[in-house]
Scaffold this motif. Sequence first.
Motif, PDB file in Angstrom:
ATOM      1  N   ILE A  99       0.830  -1.209   0.000  1.00  0.00           N
ATOM      2  CA  ILE A  99       0.000   0.000   0.000  1.00  0.00           C
ATOM      3  C   ILE A  99       0.863   1.257   0.000  1.00  0.00           C
ATOM      4  CG2 ILE A  99      -1.679   1.317   1.354  1.00  0.00           C
ATOM      5  CD1 ILE A  99      -2.816  -1.332   2.335  1.00  0.00           C
ATOM      6  N   SER A 100       0.573   2.151  -0.943  1.00  0.00           N
ATOM      7  CA  SER A 100       1.198   3.474  -0.984  1.00  0.00           C
ATOM      8  C   SER A 100       0.261   4.398  -1.741  1.00  0.00           C
ATOM      9  CB  SER A 100       2.576   3.410  -1.661  1.00  0.00           C
ATOM     10  OG  SER A 100       2.453   2.937  -2.985  1.00  0.00           O
ATOM     11  N   ARG A 101       0.535   5.686  -1.688  1.00  0.00           N
ATOM     12  CA  ARG A 101      -0.405   6.671  -2.233  1.00  0.00           C
ATOM     13  C   ARG A 101      -0.623   6.540  -3.735  1.00  0.00           C
ATOM     14  NH1 ARG A 101      -2.439  10.456   0.986  1.00  0.00           N
ATOM     15  NH2 ARG A 101      -1.489  10.739   3.036  1.00  0.00           N
ATOM     16  N   ASN A 102       0.371   6.068  -4.459  1.00  0.00           N
ATOM     17  CA  ASN A 102       0.208   5.972  -5.910  1.00  0.00           C
ATOM     18  C   ASN A 102      -0.763   4.867  -6.318  1.00  0.00           C
ATOM     19  OD1 ASN A 102       1.928   3.892  -5.138  1.00  0.00           O
ATOM     20  ND2 ASN A 102       3.029   3.903  -7.081  1.00  0.00           N
ATOM     21  N   LYS A 103      -1.241   4.055  -5.351  1.00  0.00           N
ATOM     22  CA  LYS A 103      -2.191   2.991  -5.680  1.00  0.00           C
ATOM     23  C   LYS A 103      -3.615   3.519  -5.876  1.00  0.00           C
ATOM     24  CE  LYS A 103       0.897  -0.207  -5.619  1.00  0.00           C
ATOM     25  NZ  LYS A 103       0.962  -1.325  -4.706  1.00  0.00           N
ATOM     26  N   GLY A 104      -3.922   4.735  -5.399  1.00  0.00           N
ATOM     27  CA  GLY A 104      -5.216   5.357  -5.672  1.00  0.00           C
ATOM     28  C   GLY A 104      -6.397   4.699  -4.987  1.00  0.00           C
ATOM     29  N   LEU A 105      -6.164   4.090  -3.832  1.00  0.00           N
ATOM     30  CA  LEU A 105      -7.238   3.354  -3.153  1.00  0.00           C
ATOM     31  C   LEU A 105      -8.396   4.260  -2.739  1.00  0.00           C
ATOM     32  CD1 LEU A 105      -4.989   1.063  -0.917  1.00  0.00           C
ATOM     33  CD2 LEU A 105      -5.909   0.590  -3.194  1.00  0.00           C
ATOM     34  N   GLU A 106      -8.114   5.545  -2.557  1.00  0.00           N
ATOM     35  CA  GLU A 106      -9.174   6.476  -2.171  1.00  0.00           C
ATOM     36  C   GLU A 106     -10.239   6.606  -3.250  1.00  0.00           C
ATOM     37  OE1 GLU A 106      -5.707   8.745  -3.906  1.00  0.00           O
ATOM     38  OE2 GLU A 106      -5.985   7.165  -2.399  1.00  0.00           O
ATOM     39  N   THR A 107      -9.877   6.352  -4.518  1.00  0.00           N
ATOM     40  CA  THR A 107     -10.864   6.421  -5.604  1.00  0.00           C
ATOM     41  C   THR A 107     -11.953   5.374  -5.399  1.00  0.00           C
ATOM     42  OG1 THR A 107      -9.121   7.158  -7.124  1.00  0.00           O
ATOM     43  CG2 THR A 107     -11.161   6.381  -8.105  1.00  0.00           C
ATOM     44  N   VAL A 108     -11.562   4.169  -4.995  1.00  0.00           N
ATOM     45  CA  VAL A 108     -12.546   3.109  -4.758  1.00  0.00           C
ATOM     46  C   VAL A 108     -13.434   3.474  -3.568  1.00  0.00           C
ATOM     47  CG1 VAL A 108     -12.894   0.643  -4.411  1.00  0.00           C
ATOM     48  CG2 VAL A 108     -10.872   1.459  -5.637  1.00  0.00           C
ATOM     49  N   ILE A 109     -12.824   4.010  -2.521  1.00  0.00           N
ATOM     50  CA  ILE A 109     -13.607   4.370  -1.329  1.00  0.00           C
ATOM     51  C   ILE A 109     -14.619   5.463  -1.672  1.00  0.00           C
ATOM     52  CG2 ILE A 109     -13.451   5.332   0.998  1.00  0.00           C
ATOM     53  CD1 ILE A 109     -10.695   3.988   1.216  1.00  0.00           C
ATOM     54  N   LYS A 110     -14.211   6.425  -2.498  1.00  0.00           N
ATOM     55  CA  LYS A 110     -15.149   7.486  -2.911  1.00  0.00           C
ATOM     56  C   LYS A 110     -16.294   6.932  -3.760  1.00  0.00           C
ATOM     57  CE  LYS A 110     -11.707  11.200  -2.819  1.00  0.00           C
ATOM     58  NZ  LYS A 110     -10.899  12.146  -3.639  1.00  0.00           N
ATOM     59  N   ALA A 111     -16.030   5.817  -4.454  1.00  0.00           N
ATOM     60  CA  ALA A 111     -17.081   5.204  -5.274  1.00  0.00           C
ATOM     61  C   ALA A 111     -18.048   4.363  -4.444  1.00  0.00           C
ATOM     62  CB  ALA A 111     -16.449   4.334  -6.358  1.00  0.00           C
ATOM     63  N   LEU A 112     -17.645   3.980  -3.233  1.00  0.00           N
ATOM     64  CA  LEU A 112     -18.447   3.045  -2.434  1.00  0.00           C
ATOM     65  C   LEU A 112     -19.866   3.541  -2.122  1.00  0.00           C
ATOM     66  CD1 LEU A 112     -15.918   1.448   0.099  1.00  0.00           C
ATOM     67  CD2 LEU A 112     -17.138   0.336  -1.782  1.00  0.00           C
ATOM     68  N   PRO A 113     -20.074   4.814  -1.752  1.00  0.00           N
ATOM     69  CA  PRO A 113     -21.457   5.216  -1.444  1.00  0.00           C
ATOM     70  C   PRO A 113     -22.432   4.919  -2.578  1.00  0.00           C
ATOM     71  CG  PRO A 113     -19.938   6.889  -0.676  1.00  0.00           C
ATOM     72  CD  PRO A 113     -19.130   5.903  -1.455  1.00  0.00           C
ATOM     73  N   ALA A 114     -22.051   5.206  -3.822  1.00  0.00           N
ATOM     74  CA  ALA A 114     -22.935   4.944  -4.961  1.00  0.00           C
ATOM     75  C   ALA A 114     -23.100   3.449  -5.206  1.00  0.00           C
ATOM     76  CB  ALA A 114     -22.379   5.621  -6.217  1.00  0.00           C
ATOM     77  N   ILE A 115     -22.060   2.675  -4.940  1.00  0.00           N
ATOM     78  CA  ILE A 115     -22.153   1.218  -5.120  1.00  0.00           C
ATOM     79  C   ILE A 115     -23.017   0.598  -4.025  1.00  0.00           C
ATOM     80  CG2 ILE A 115     -20.831  -0.936  -5.162  1.00  0.00           C
ATOM     81  CD1 ILE A 115     -18.455   0.701  -6.255  1.00  0.00           C
ATOM     82  N   VAL A 116     -22.780   1.015  -2.796  1.00  0.00           N
ATOM     83  CA  VAL A 116     -23.521   0.468  -1.651  1.00  0.00           C
ATOM     84  C   VAL A 116     -25.001   0.811  -1.727  1.00  0.00           C
ATOM     85  CG1 VAL A 116     -23.764   0.611   0.858  1.00  0.00           C
ATOM     86  CG2 VAL A 116     -21.485   0.405  -0.167  1.00  0.00           C
ATOM     87  N   ALA A 117     -25.311   1.963  -2.332  1.00  0.00           N
ATOM     88  CA  ALA A 117     -26.716   2.366  -2.472  1.00  0.00           C
ATOM     89  C   ALA A 117     -27.503   1.334  -3.278  1.00  0.00           C
ATOM     90  CB  ALA A 117     -26.799   3.738  -3.139  1.00  0.00           C
ATOM     91  N   GLU A 118     -26.861   0.701  -4.279  1.00  0.00           N
ATOM     92  CA  GLU A 118     -27.530  -0.326  -5.080  1.00  0.00           C
ATOM     93  C   GLU A 118     -27.242  -1.733  -4.579  1.00  0.00           C
ATOM     94  OE1 GLU A 118     -27.143  -0.068  -9.296  1.00  0.00           O
ATOM     95  OE2 GLU A 118     -27.187   2.132  -9.339  1.00  0.00           O
TER      96      GLU A 118
END
Length: 756
Positions: A200-219
């Motif tokens: 894990i390091s910042r260049n992996k962009g894991l925050e992008t997936v976390i930001k997408a989670l609310p819309a995914i979890v809604a469905e």
Amino acid sequence: MKIAYISTYPPRECGLATFNHNLVNALSLDPNYHSESSFVVALNESDDVKEHDYPKEVKFIIRQQNQQDYIEAADFINNSDVDSCIIEHEFGIYGGNSGVFLLSLINRLKKPFITILHTVLKEPNFMQQTIIKEIAVKSSKIVVMSKKAVMFLTSIYQIPKASIKLIEHGVPDLEPIPDNEIAQSELFKNRKVLFTFGLISRNKGLETVIKALPAIVAEHPDVLYVILGNTHPGVVKHNGEEYRDSLKALAKDLGVENNIAFVNKFVSEQELHQYLTACTVYITPYLNEAQITSGTLSYAIGAGAAVVSTPYWHAQELLADNRGKLFDFKNDTQLAGIVNELLSDKDKYQKLRQNAYEYGLNLRWPAIGTVYLNVLNEAIATGKKVERITPPIIDVEAMPVLNLNHIALLTDDTGIIQHARFGIPNLKEGYCIDDNARALIMALMATEQGENPKALKFMPVYLSFIQYMQTDNGNFRNFLSFNRNYLDEVGSEDSFGRTIWSLGYLISSGPNNSYREFGKELFSHSIPHFGALNYIRGKANTIIGLAYYLSAHPGDELIIKEINNLAGSLIASYKDNKDGDWHWFEDILTYDNAILPLALLHHYEATGNTTSYKIAMESIAFLNSFSFENGYLNPVGNAGWMKKHGKNPIYDQQALETMAMVLLYAKAFEITKDDQYLNLMHISYQWFLGKNSLHIPLYDFETHGCADGLQFNSVNRNQGAESTLAYFISHLAILKAAEAEYETLSSPLVEADKYS
């Protein structure tokens, strides 16, 4: 077939180590492979050879920053009965500047070898490009894992396509397990699992997936995002678990903290395969395109996972033909839409997985291993070996040990003191930016040579001094009293140029982003003054700084314009003063003379300007014609200097002059690979150690300072900052040249060959 493998190796937790281990196992399946005589040469991060409990196949350990280990490893391999070698290359695992220590090994190696490049940079600096070119020259074959890598090697590095072999990244030869423990675990059971693994390091962009989670979890409320892997050791060392903690905080802020889980461990391949076959969607959300190979992505395809990824280079190739889905960098909205579609449409989802699985069958290690064996057999058949023709010019073991005690004595919490009476700091003389700029260069060089603790400690002192001396309009003062009062409003152009040199070098080689960004801020503020320079040495020093800046920011059009203007001024001065056998920039040689051709070599290196190269080489030959007598250096003396068509006044000789000569020949050797410059560099350096007209060393082995000059009957026993820094910069330049000495000396760059 008996093979020596040179790479990292388990139990070191590293993607390269895993790859190497898989390669060893895959090749061992071949009936012609001789496992008892094959062995691994493992790379260690630290000097502790017991850092890892290696298995029996590891027969030799290289300590990353110990150059002698590379030489001894080559001898160990040469004295073994292996038929060939496989070298795994990745920037960061080999020691020296950009991993140059590896060249010490390959130039001593007498067995044919292939090299696997795990990274091919699109915008390499000069050192990185030189190293890859040298590896390519010596390797029987260069192996890369993507079409993009082949294109880069041929177009950017000018490596013939015939020298390159494309072999895709191998994956485990594993089938899905019917009773998958991971799928039945409490973490995965009854959940749709989105999955990412790797360090894990910042260049992996894991925050992008976390930001997408609310819309995914809604469905799909049963979605869980699982992140498997430890934080990268380099990240932990400098920032601890800051990034992981920030991801947890982001999930909480978005209300999805119950839809994310971290599994903080390094797992075996078998266990990883269970994770990949148990997950619903595998995601690689990397932040930029510059990833030529991704082992994690290859593993996911090999496991037949449904993969969603950002379009970095390897992903574009591997996920083509509906083997996966791509979303734009940092685009969490697009990611959420793709994931929701796959989770809702079973036919699309299953088709994606089936395509990935079928393609992954071609990537399994037994098949990939066979390809490697074929390449090795070709290497043995061609018999491509490396043998060193000439003995080493530089004997590092005969040099004084690097000791910065006198530098420490001269340095306080403000900066480095200008002068010393004998070996004692002369506080009355205060400080100057000239010396602090040189001190910053020295500290950077020392850090590059192995993270010298004192050098790292001094670096912020010298850098903060430079910042303190910068005026509101971006110019620099030069002198500061011991009680911290400014003694001038505007410093000399020489001091300005040397300061820009130090900042450019910091920007290109600083040990961390904080220092580099701070240096860039000071550098940028000074740009308006480049065009106002009038004096030739101020311009030359500035050119060198701009060249270093461009090595880190090669596309900066403003700086390219500035460096071309300054170099144009030097070229015009040379043409105006050249007369018969007088090949110089002025009608007199005064001080710091070698800095002028050195600046043009830097300009050539940064821009490819062949006029700068030609003039630099002509003026170097002119310097050579009178600077060496009886086999040692006689730099231009300060007593009257050398007038046009006159004689060189040998005394007083200054350490600054010798340092410039050392750096000049170092750069000439780096560019041309002509060992005459390596020899001249070494001869120049030995001036400090007593190979001079008086046969008296200027370097003081007791204080570890350097005398201020060589006079007609003695040395100036004062040991101020300028002379002491001149010695240590020269010493460090010699160490760097020793790293490169094992490079090929008979294959200069094409442009250089035109004028050599």
